[in-house]
Design an enzyme around this catalytic site. Structure first.
Site, PDB file in Angstrom:
ATOM      1  N   ASN A   1       0.857  -1.188   0.000  1.00  0.00           N
ATOM      2  CA  ASN A   1       0.000   0.000   0.000  1.00  0.00           C
ATOM      3  C   ASN A   1       0.895   1.241   0.000  1.00  0.00           C
ATOM      4  O   ASN A   1       1.477   1.590   1.013  1.00  0.00           O
ATOM      5  CB  ASN A   1      -0.893  -0.034   1.261  1.00  0.00           C
ATOM      6  CG  ASN A   1      -1.756   1.212   1.388  1.00  0.00           C
ATOM      7  OD1 ASN A   1      -1.887   1.980   0.444  1.00  0.00           O
ATOM      8  ND2 ASN A   1      -2.338   1.392   2.564  1.00  0.00           N
TER       9      ASN A   1
ATOM     10  N   GLY B   1       2.229   1.902  10.770  1.00  0.00           N
ATOM     11  CA  GLY B   1       3.153   3.033  10.659  1.00  0.00           C
ATOM     12  C   GLY B   1       3.831   3.415  11.969  1.00  0.00           C
ATOM     13  O   GLY B   1       4.409   4.497  12.070  1.00  0.00           O
TER      14      GLY B   1
ATOM     15  N   GLU C   1      -5.342  -5.449  10.338  1.00  0.00           N
ATOM     16  CA  GLU C   1      -4.361  -4.392  10.557  1.00  0.00           C
ATOM     17  C   GLU C   1      -4.669  -3.670  11.868  1.00  0.00           C
ATOM     18  O   GLU C   1      -5.483  -2.722  11.880  1.00  0.00           O
ATOM     19  CB  GLU C   1      -4.409  -3.392   9.413  1.00  0.00           C
ATOM     20  CG  GLU C   1      -4.061  -3.978   8.067  1.00  0.00           C
ATOM     21  CD  GLU C   1      -3.438  -2.930   7.157  1.00  0.00           C
ATOM     22  OE1 GLU C   1      -2.286  -3.131   6.755  1.00  0.00           O
ATOM     23  OE2 GLU C   1      -4.079  -1.911   6.881  1.00  0.00           O
TER      24      GLU C   1
ATOM     25  N   SER D   1       3.441  -2.391  10.342  1.00  0.00           N
ATOM     26  CA  SER D   1       4.883  -2.360  10.611  1.00  0.00           C
ATOM     27  C   SER D   1       5.598  -3.662  10.237  1.00  0.00           C
ATOM     28  O   SER D   1       6.536  -4.093  10.913  1.00  0.00           O
ATOM     29  CB  SER D   1       5.144  -1.984  12.072  1.00  0.00           C
ATOM     30  OG  SER D   1       4.676  -0.670  12.317  1.00  0.00           O
TER      31      SER D   1
ATOM     32  N   HIS E   1      -9.481   0.664   4.899  1.00  0.00           N
ATOM     33  CA  HIS E   1      -8.210   0.934   5.579  1.00  0.00           C
ATOM     34  C   HIS E   1      -8.459   1.837   6.782  1.00  0.00           C
ATOM     35  O   HIS E   1      -9.317   2.730   6.729  1.00  0.00           O
ATOM     36  CB  HIS E   1      -7.225   1.587   4.607  1.00  0.00           C
ATOM     37  CG  HIS E   1      -5.831   1.620   5.147  1.00  0.00           C
ATOM     38  ND1 HIS E   1      -5.418   2.563   6.058  1.00  0.00           N
ATOM     39  CD2 HIS E   1      -4.770   0.803   4.945  1.00  0.00           C
ATOM     40  CE1 HIS E   1      -4.156   2.329   6.383  1.00  0.00           C
ATOM     41  NE2 HIS E   1      -3.738   1.268   5.716  1.00  0.00           N
TER      42      HIS E   1
ATOM     43  N   LYS F   1       0.029   4.209  -0.145  1.00  0.00           N
ATOM     44  CA  LYS F   1      -0.645   5.375   0.460  1.00  0.00           C
ATOM     45  C   LYS F   1      -0.456   6.597  -0.454  1.00  0.00           C
ATOM     46  O   LYS F   1      -0.497   6.440  -1.669  1.00  0.00           O
ATOM     47  CB  LYS F   1      -0.122   5.633   1.872  1.00  0.00           C
ATOM     48  CG  LYS F   1      -0.116   4.371   2.727  1.00  0.00           C
ATOM     49  CD  LYS F   1       0.019   4.671   4.171  1.00  0.00           C
ATOM     50  CE  LYS F   1       0.271   3.387   4.925  1.00  0.00           C
ATOM     51  NZ  LYS F   1       0.011   3.504   6.338  1.00  0.00           N
TER      52      LYS F   1
ATOM     53  N   GLU G   1      -6.961   4.298   7.890  1.00  0.00           N
ATOM     54  CA  GLU G   1      -6.842   5.743   7.608  1.00  0.00           C
ATOM     55  C   GLU G   1      -8.131   6.277   6.988  1.00  0.00           C
ATOM     56  O   GLU G   1      -8.526   7.420   7.229  1.00  0.00           O
ATOM     57  CB  GLU G   1      -5.614   5.992   6.712  1.00  0.00           C
ATOM     58  CG  GLU G   1      -4.325   5.809   7.508  1.00  0.00           C
ATOM     59  CD  GLU G   1      -3.132   5.328   6.700  1.00  0.00           C
ATOM     60  OE1 GLU G   1      -3.142   5.450   5.459  1.00  0.00           O
ATOM     61  OE2 GLU G   1      -2.189   4.808   7.325  1.00  0.00           O
TER      62      GLU G   1
HETATM   63  C1  PEP Z   1      -0.778  -0.025   5.939  1.00  0.00           C
HETATM   64  O1  PEP Z   1      -0.891   1.176   5.776  1.00  0.00           O
HETATM   65  O2  PEP Z   1      -1.622  -0.781   5.462  1.00  0.00           O
HETATM   66  C2  PEP Z   1       0.353  -0.510   6.727  1.00  0.00           C
HETATM   67  C3  PEP Z   1       0.325  -1.746   7.135  1.00  0.00           C
HETATM   68  O3  PEP Z   1       1.366   0.387   6.981  1.00  0.00           O
HETATM   69  P1  PEP Z   1       2.798   0.063   7.658  1.00  0.00           P
HETATM   70  O4  PEP Z   1       3.325  -1.213   7.036  1.00  0.00           O
HETATM   71  O5  PEP Z   1       3.650   1.247   7.334  1.00  0.00           O
HETATM   72  O6  PEP Z   1       2.560  -0.118   9.118  1.00  0.00           O
END
Ligand code: PEP
Length: 250
Positions: free
Chosen positions: A10, A173, A167, A213, A95, A12, A97
């Site tokens: 992703n 993040g 997630e 992460s 997601h 983003k 976000e």
């Molecule tokens: C994501 O945005 O779906 C995500 C898992 O981000 P990160 O790997 O940076 O934690």
């Protein structure tokens, strides 16, 4: 049949320019990727068509969002039909976000899933709890509540076009990856919800991937867990280590 390992990237709201996009795709095109892993990358909407045209054929492209209408007065939005017309087979929906910054409810996410499936798109459906919800013991209930409207909106046979991305919001993040035991336990619980509310066959077949992460350093241990069928990767998908994550099971 074993579930095929799945790794999504992703991007983003990155990259910030076309030169970076070209070097990201160029790097991925040169990398050695486990041919048994299904790989999907999700660039921002403005780069979907150029990434689709330049990325290797064994890597599929996903949108990061859609609006659940075919066309009309929805300024700034992209429809499922437009994604299909552009040759984009996947979309990320729900997601965290989108849920937090853009206040998308689970019911609205379910409408989007419905619209995506109606147009022939496949969906990476994100769910997960916040830190506060985890600390108050609500993880299972939150994941189930986020899944429920989707379960109600789709038919059993349509689950083959869905990948569930667990997630935890506290891991996205932040550099705080879930332990492999926590990811396994939560994902087994999510599979149990699917078993109870959809069917045993769908529960056995649906891929449940972990996101939050994930890096080249922690992916191998997570990938040994029986209910971790792959990853959704944010930050690390913009780096060469994305290939290591794709290859986590090698
Ligand atoms: C994501 O945005 O779906 C995500 C898992 O981000 P990160 O790997 O940076 O934690």
């Amino acid at each position: 049949m074993p579930r095929q390992f799945f790794v999504g990237g992703n991007f983003k709201m990155n990259p910030i320019d076309r030169a970076t996009e070209a070097s990201l795709v160029g790097g991925l095109n040169k990398a050695t990727l486990d041919p048994t892993t299904e790989v999907v990358i999700a660039p921002p909407a403005i780069y979907l068509i150029s990434v689709k045209a330049s990325v290797r054929p064994d890597v599929a492209v996903s949108a990061q969002n859609l609006y659940p209408k075919d066309s009309g007065a929805f300024t700034g939005e992209i429809s499922p039909k437009q994604l299909v017309d552009a040759g984009i087979p996947w979309v990320i929906l729900g997601h965290s976000e989108r849920r937090t910054i853009f206040h998308e409810s689970s019911e609205f996410v379910a409408q989007k899933v419905r619209a995506a499936l109606d147009s022939g798109l496949k969906v990476i459906l994100c769910i997960g709890e916040t830190l506060q919800q985890r600390e108050s013991g609500e993880t299972g209930a939150v994941n189930e509540a986020q899944l429920k409207p989707v379960i109600a909106a789709i038919k059993t046979a349509e689950w083959k076009n869905i990948v569930i991305a667990y997630e935890p919001v506290w891991a996205i993040g932040t550099g705080k990856v879930a332990t492999s035991t926590r990811a396994q336990d939560t994902q087994a619980e999510i599979r149990a919800v699917i078993r109870k509310s959809v069917s045993a066959t769908v529960a056995d077949e649906v891929r449940i991937i972990y996101g939050g992460s994930v890096t080249a350093n922690n992916c191998k241990e997570l990938a040994t867990q029986p209910d971790v069928d792959g990853f959704l990767v944010g930050g690390a998908c913009l780096k060469p280590e994305f290939a290591n994550i794709v290859n986590a099971r090698l």
